[in-house]
Design a protein around this motif. Structure first.
Motif, PDB file in Angstrom:
ATOM      1  N   GLU A  14       0.844  -1.190   0.000  1.00 41.60           N
ATOM      2  CA  GLU A  14       0.000   0.000   0.000  1.00 41.60           C
ATOM      3  C   GLU A  14       0.885   1.249   0.000  1.00 41.60           C
ATOM      4  N   ALA A  15       0.569   2.196  -0.881  1.00 41.52           N
ATOM      5  CA  ALA A  15       1.375   3.420  -0.997  1.00 41.52           C
ATOM      6  C   ALA A  15       1.259   4.263   0.266  1.00 41.52           C
ATOM      7  N   ASP A  16       2.389   4.853   0.650  1.00 42.45           N
ATOM      8  CA  ASP A  16       2.446   5.761   1.794  1.00 42.45           C
ATOM      9  C   ASP A  16       2.420   7.190   1.249  1.00 42.45           C
ATOM     10  N   PRO A  17       1.304   7.924   1.433  1.00 44.30           N
ATOM     11  CA  PRO A  17       1.204   9.272   0.839  1.00 44.30           C
ATOM     12  C   PRO A  17       2.212  10.258   1.412  1.00 44.30           C
ATOM     13  N   LEU A  18       2.699  10.032   2.638  1.00 42.36           N
ATOM     14  CA  LEU A  18       3.667  10.944   3.226  1.00 42.36           C
ATOM     15  C   LEU A  18       5.061  10.767   2.627  1.00 42.36           C
ATOM     16  N   ARG A  19       5.301   9.644   1.957  1.00 41.37           N
ATOM     17  CA  ARG A  19       6.597   9.368   1.355  1.00 41.37           C
ATOM     18  C   ARG A  19       6.500   9.249  -0.168  1.00 41.37           C
ATOM     19  N   THR A  20       5.430   9.757  -0.719  1.00 41.04           N
ATOM     20  CA  THR A  20       5.199   9.700  -2.167  1.00 41.04           C
ATOM     21  C   THR A  20       4.880  11.105  -2.668  1.00 41.04           C
ATOM     22  N   ASN A  21       5.560  11.540  -3.717  1.00 41.32           N
ATOM     23  CA  ASN A  21       5.313  12.876  -4.251  1.00 41.32           C
ATOM     24  C   ASN A  21       6.038  13.025  -5.586  1.00 41.32           C
ATOM     25  N   THR A  22       5.804  14.142  -6.231  1.00 40.54           N
ATOM     26  CA  THR A  22       6.539  14.513  -7.439  1.00 40.54           C
ATOM     27  C   THR A  22       7.209  15.865  -7.195  1.00 40.54           C
ATOM     28  N   PHE A  23       8.368  16.034  -7.820  1.00 35.85           N
ATOM     29  CA  PHE A  23       9.163  17.246  -7.631  1.00 35.85           C
ATOM     30  C   PHE A  23       9.536  17.808  -8.992  1.00 35.85           C
ATOM     31  N   ASP A  24       9.460  19.125  -9.125  1.00 39.35           N
ATOM     32  CA  ASP A  24       9.787  19.782 -10.388  1.00 39.35           C
ATOM     33  C   ASP A  24      10.700  20.971 -10.097  1.00 39.35           C
ATOM     34  N   ASN A  25      11.798  21.053 -10.860  1.00 38.54           N
ATOM     35  CA  ASN A  25      12.757  22.144 -10.692  1.00 38.54           C
ATOM     36  C   ASN A  25      13.062  22.731 -12.062  1.00 38.54           C
ATOM     37  N   GLN A  26      12.744  24.005 -12.244  1.00 34.49           N
ATOM     38  CA  GLN A  26      12.989  24.691 -13.511  1.00 34.49           C
ATOM     39  C   GLN A  26      14.161  25.646 -13.343  1.00 34.49           C
ATOM     40  N   GLN A  27      15.189  25.487 -14.202  1.00 34.00           N
ATOM     41  CA  GLN A  27      16.348  26.382 -14.195  1.00 34.00           C
ATOM     42  C   GLN A  27      16.456  27.039 -15.564  1.00 34.00           C
ATOM     43  N   ASN A  28      16.401  28.350 -15.596  1.00 36.86           N
ATOM     44  CA  ASN A  28      16.648  29.109 -16.820  1.00 36.86           C
ATOM     45  C   ASN A  28      17.929  29.918 -16.643  1.00 36.86           C
ATOM     46  N   VAL A  29      18.843  29.767 -17.591  1.00 36.62           N
ATOM     47  CA  VAL A  29      20.133  30.444 -17.516  1.00 36.62           C
ATOM     48  C   VAL A  29      20.323  31.278 -18.781  1.00 36.62           C
ATOM     49  N   TYR A  30      20.614  32.575 -18.604  1.00 35.34           N
ATOM     50  CA  TYR A  30      20.842  33.476 -19.736  1.00 35.34           C
ATOM     51  C   TYR A  30      22.269  34.037 -19.610  1.00 35.34           C
ATOM     52  N   GLY A  31      23.038  33.918 -20.697  1.00 40.42           N
ATOM     53  CA  GLY A  31      24.415  34.353 -20.628  1.00 40.42           C
ATOM     54  C   GLY A  31      24.868  35.112 -21.856  1.00 40.42           C
ATOM     55  N   VAL A  32      25.821  36.037 -21.665  1.00 36.28           N
ATOM     56  CA  VAL A  32      26.496  36.743 -22.757  1.00 36.28           C
ATOM     57  C   VAL A  32      27.982  36.737 -22.433  1.00 36.28           C
TER      58      VAL A  32
END
Length: 805
Positions: A469-487
Motif C-alpha cells: 500500500e502506498a504511503d502518501p507521506l513518502r510519495t510525491n513529485t518534484f519539479d525544478n525549472q532552471q533558466n540560464v541566460y548568458g552573454v
C-alpha cells in the motif's frame, strides 16, 4: 601468478634478443643544426612505407645519430621532427643494402605560442595556453584499457576506489566530447567511460582555465574527450573487441568516418556487459552522548549490468561560406544487484534491535541529445564566422528497490518497495560571432538554457492483508525549472613571445521549484560575472610558462536536488536537497613546461569556494537513523601542485612519472555545529614502456591514489597496477593486446570514514579488481581531405553531480 609474470617477462626479453640478431636492412644518419653545425639530441625520426603508413620512430642520440633497423627492400620516407625547427623529409629506396643518409641539417622554424609538447617516443603531454592534453593514442596501454582506466594516467585527474573521477581533487567539473556536451556523459559518465575502449579516442584535454565562451559552471574545470575523427574523402575507422575476466565481461567499440564530396559523417559506438561475483560490505557506527550505541551491519552483494552508446556527427558544406552540421547521441544502461544484510544495534548491556534484510535493486536509464548548427563565413576573411546553434537534450534514470525483512528483533518495519523515476530535459539556443582584427581575435555571443529537472518517487509497504500500500507521506513529485541566460566577450592576441586569452561572461540564473500538491516552493534569481584570463610566455630554450585565472559557479543537478528518500538501508537514509544554492569559486594557476632530455611539466594551482555543496550526515538519537543529504555547508579551498616527467632512456625504453598533491580546507555548519576539516589529497603514477622491435611493445604501470576529503570525513588510499603486451600485425593495422591488472591484490577496499556532531562511522565496500584482459584492435581506411566542422557550438558545462571537495 608469479609463474605467469615470469613467462611474460621471459617472452619480452626473448623477442628483444631475437630482434638484436636480425641482420635486416638499415637506414642511418646524423641530425645537426644547419647553422651552428652542432648535433641535435632527441629529435624524432619517423619512418613511413610507400603507403604512407608509419612503421617506426626513434629518437636521435646525444651525437645526433639515429638508426632505423629491421627493414626490407622497398621505398620509404624519413621525416625528422624537432621543436623549434622546420620538419625535413627524405625519400629513400632500399634495394640490397643499407642506406646512410649522412648529415641532415635542420633549419630553425618560426616560434609558435600554441603550446609546449612533452614527449617520449611520441608526444604524450602537451601544455597549451589554457589546457593540458594527454595523447591517449600515443600510449601503448590504450590498446587494451578502457577510457576510465586511462584517466588514472592523465595529469590533474584521479579515479577513486569506486571509480569516481576527480579533477584537481574536486568532483565538480564537466565532461565534453569533441568540445561539445554529449548525452553520453550527462547521466553517469563512469559507466560509459568504462565501456568505451581507449583505442577509440585520440586524446583527453583538461581545461583548467576555461575561456569565457564556455558556461561558467564546473568549479574545477572541463574534461574534453577527443574521439578519432580524421574526417576524410573516403572512409576511416577503428574496431575494438575485448574480454575481461573473471570480472567485467565482453565489450566492443569503435569509430567510423566517411567523407563524400560535401557530406561527412563521423560515428563512435560501443557497449559492454559487466558483472562481479559476490562481494562483502559492512557499516559500523558509534553514537556518542549519554546513551551511546553501537550499530554493526555486514552483508554481501553481487552485480550485473549492460551499457551501450552511440554518437554521430554530420556535416554538409553548402558552399565555401555556408556550413550545416549536427550531432546525435544516445546511450542506455540496465543493471541489477542482489544484496543481503544483517544489522544489530546494541548498547553497553544488551541488544536493542536486530534484523535481516534482502534487497533486490533494478535500475535502468537512457539519454538522448540532438544539435543543429549553421555557420556563415565571409568572403573578405574566412576566419570571420557567425554561428547559430540549437540543442535538445533529455535523460531519465529509474530505480526500483524490493526490500524484504526477516528475523526481526524489536523491529516492526514491514517489507517495502520504493521507486524513483527521475530525469531532466534541456533546450539551448546560442549565437556566436568571431571577428579577427589584425593581431586580435574578438569573440562574442549570447546563450539561453531552459532546463527542467523532475522526479516522481513512491514508497509502499506491506499491510496486514499481505499487499503493498502506498504511503502518501513518502510519495510525491518534484519539479525544478532552471533558466540560464548568458552573454560573453573574449579577446585573443599574440605579441612576440606572449599569447593572451582574456574575457568576461555574465550569467543570470532563474530557479523555480515546487512539490506537486504541496505548499513548499522556491524562487531564486541571481546574476554572476565570470572573468577569465590565460597568458603564455614562450622562451628560446624550448620552454614556456602559463598563467591563468577564472571565476566559476556550479549549479546543483537533479541528483543533488531530488528530495526522494532512499530507504534501502533502514538505518541510513539519503536524499537530495531542493533548497540548494549555486556554489561560486575562483581558481588560479601557474604552469611551467620544458622539452629537453627530461621533459618536464610542473604546475601550482589554487581554488577558493563559497556556498560549497557537500554531503552532510546527522544521526537522530531517538530513531537511531543516520540521514544524509546535501547542503551549502560553507567555504573551502584547495592549494596544490603537480609534476610530470617523461624520460626516454633510448629508442626502445622510456619512463613516465607523475605526481599531484592538493591540500584542502573546508568549514561549515552541520546540524548547527561548526565543523572544520583539512587534509592532504595526493596521487602518483609511473610507467615504463619497452619496445624491443617495431611490432612488439610491453608496458608496466603503477598508480597510487591517496585519501579524498569531505567536510565530515575521508576515504582510504589504494594502489593499482597493470602489465600489458601489444603485438602489431599487417602494417600496424591490427593490434593484439593482453593485460594483467592488479595481479598483486585480488580486492580493492573502498572505505569511507564519517564524523558527525554525535557519531563516528566507517563504511566498507569490497571491489574485485584483479582481472585479465584480451583485446583486438583493427584500424582501416585511407585519409585524404578533412571534414569541415563548425568552429562554434553549444557547451553546457554548468551542472554539478559531485559529492566531494
Amino acid at each position: 601468478m608469479k609463474t605467469l609474470l615470469f613467462l611474460l617477462c621471459f617472452f619480452c626479453f626473448s623477442l628483444s634478443a631475437k630482434s638484436q640478431t636480425n641482420t635486416a636492412l638499415q637506414i642511418s644518419g646524423t641530425v645537426t643544426d644547419s647553422v651552428a653545425q652542432t648535433p641535435i639530441n632527441l629529435a624524432t625520426v619517423i619512418l613511413k612505407n610507400d603507403k604512407k603508413i608509419q612503421i617506426q620512430s626513434v629518437l636521435t642520440a646525444k651525437d645526433g645519430s639515429f638508426v632505423l633497423n629491421d627493414l626490407v627492400t622497398g621505398t620509404y620516407s624519413v621525416s625528422i621532427v624537432h621543436i623549434g625547427y622546420q620538419t625535413k623529409m627524405h625519400m629513400v629506396s632500399l634495394a640490397g643494402s643499407s642506406k646512410i643518409l649522412g648529415t641532415i641539417g635542420l633549419t630553425m622554424g618560426a616560434t609558435q605560442l600554441k603550446g609546449v609538447t612533452v614527449s617520449g617516443d611520441k608526444p604524450l603531454i602537451k601544455q597549451e595556453i589554457d589546457r593540458l592534453s594527454y595523447d591517449v593514442k600515443a600510449d601503448p596501454e590504450s590498446k587494451v584499457n578502457n577510457v576510465l582506466e586511462m584517466m588514472r594516467k592523465v595529469p590533474l585527474l584521479s579515479v577513486d576506489a569506486d571509480d569516481n573521477i576527480q579533477l584537481q581533487g574536486n568532483s565538480n567539473y564537466k565532461i565534453l566530447v569533441n568540445g561539445r556536451p554529449s548525452g553520453m556523459m550527462e547521466r553517469n559518465p563512469k559507466d560509459i567511460l568504462r565501456s568505451m575502449p581507449a583505442a577509440s579516442i585520440e586524446k583527453i584535454e583538461v581545461i583548467t582555465t576555461p575561456p569565457a565562451k564556455y558556461d561558467g559552471e564546473g568549479l574545477a574545470g572541463i574534461i574534453n574527450i577527443i574521439t578519432f575523427k580524421k574526417s576524410v574523402n573516403g572512409t576511416n575507422g577503428t574496431i575494438n573487441t575485448s574480454h575481461r575476466f573473471p570480472v567485467g565481461g565482453p565489450g566492443v567499440g569503435g569509430s567510423f568516418t566517411l567523407k563524400s564530396g560535401k557530406f561527412g559523417i563521423a560515428t563512435n559506438a560501443g557497449g559492454n556487459l559487466n558483472s562481479s561475483p559476490l562481494l562483502n560490505n559492512s557499516n559500523s557506527r558509534l553514537t556518542l552522548g549519554t546513551n551511546p550505541t553501537d550499530l554493526f551491519q555486514t552483508g554481501t552483494r553481487d552485480f550485473s549490468g549492460k551499457t551501450a552508446y552511440v554518437g554521430t556527427e554530420l556535416s554538409f558544406e553548402i558552399d565555401s561560406l555556408n556550413l550545416l552540421s549536427g550531432q546525435l547521441n544516445y546511450n542506455a544502461n540496465k543493471n541489477e544487484s542482489l544484496s543481503t544484510q544483517l544489522s544489530t544495534l546494541y548498547n553497553s548491556t544488551s541488544i536493542i534491535q536486530s534484523y535481516g534484510l534482502k534487497n533486490n535493486l533494478e535500475g535502468s536509464g537512457n539519454g538522448f541529445d540532438a544539435a543543429l548548427n549553421y555557420q556563415l563565413g565571409f568572403k573578405k576573411d574566412k576566419n570571420r564566422l557567425l554561428t547559430f546553434s540549437y540543442r535538445y537534450f533529455r535523460f531519465s534514470n529509474d530505480q526500483f528497490n524490493s526490500v524484504d525483512i526477516y528475523n526481526p528483533i524489536a523491529y516492526n518495519l514491514a517489507d517495502y518497495r520504493q521507486n524513483n523515476m527521475g530525469g531532466s530535459t534541456e533546450e539551448t539556443a546560442q549565437i556566436d560571432y568571431v571577428y579577427p582584427l589584425k593581431k586580435v581575435t574578438i569573440e562574442l555571443g549570447a546563450k539561453a538554457i531552459f532546463r527542467n529537472n523532475n522526479s516522481d518517487f513512491r514508497f509502499s509497504s506491506m499491510n496486514s492483508s499481505g499487499s503493498f500500500e502506498a504511503d502518501p507521506l513518502r510519495t510525491n513529485t518534484f519539479d525544478n525549472q532552471q533558466n540560464v541566460y548568458g552573454v560573453y566577450n573574449t579577446y585573443q592576441f599574440m605579441i612576440k613571445n606572449w599569447g593572451v586569452k582574456a574575457g568576461v561572461r555574465a550569467e543570470q540564473t532563474e530557479i523555480d521549484a515546487n512539490f506537486a500538491g504541496g505548499t513548499q516552493k522556491l524562487n531564486n534569481t541571481s546574476l554572476n560575472l565570470i572573468p577569465s584570463i590565460s597568458i603564455n610566455r614562450k622562451f628560446k630554450n624550448m620552454s614556456s610558462i602559463n598563467f591563468g585565472f577564472t571565476s566559476r559557479i556550479q549549479r546543483p543537478g537533479i541528483n543533488q536536488l531530488n528530495p526522494f528518500v532512499d530507504r534501502s538501508n533502514p538505518n541510513f537514509e539519503s536524499s537530495g536537497n531542493p533548497d540548494l544554492k549555486p556554489t561560486t569559486g575562483n581558481s588560479f594557476e601557474v604552469t611551467y613546461s620544458r622539452f629537453k632530455k627530461v621533459s618536464l611539466n610542473i604546475g601550482a594551482r589554487g581554488m577558493l569556494f563559497e556556498n560549497l555543496i557537500m554531503p552532510s550526515a546527522v544521526t537522530d538519537p531517538v530513531t537511531q537513523i543516520t540521514r544524509s543529504s546535501f547542503a551549502n555547508t560553507g567555504s573551502g579551498s584547495l592549494m596544490g601542485a603537480n609534476v610530470n616527467l617523461n624520460y626516454p632512456f633510448n629508442s626502445k625504453l622510456r619512463a613516465q612519472v607523475g605526481a599531484q598533491a592538493m591540500y584542502g580546507k573546508v568549514k561549515g555548519e552541520i546540524n548547527g555545529i561548526l565543523i572544520k576539516k583539512e587534509g592532504l589529497m595526493r596521487r602518483a603514477f609511473t610507467s615504463v614502456t619497452y619496445r624491443p622491435s617495431k611490432t612488439w611493445q610491453g608496458t608496466a604501470s603503477m598508480n597510487y591514489n591517496g585519501p579524498n576529503l569531505s567536510i565530515q570525513g575521508t576515504t582510504n588510499s589504494f594502489l593499482t597496477s597493470s602489465f600489458s603486451i601489444n603485438k602489431e600485425l599487417f602494417d600496424n593495422k591490427l593490434t593484439l593486446s593482453i593485460a594483467a591488472n592488479n595481479v598483486f591484490d585480488k580486492y580493492r577496499k573502498a572505505i569511507n570514514f564519517t564524523n558527525g556532531p554525535n557519531f563516528t562511522q566507517e563504511s566498507y565496500n569490497q571491489n574485485y579488481q584483479r582481472n585479465f584482459t584480451t583485446s583486438l584492435n583493427y584500424r582501416f581506411g585511407k585519409l585524404k581531405d578533412a571534414i569541415k566542422k563548425n568552429k562554434k557550438g553549444i557547451n553546457n558545462n554548468d551542472v554539478s553531480e559531485g559529492t566531494s571537495l
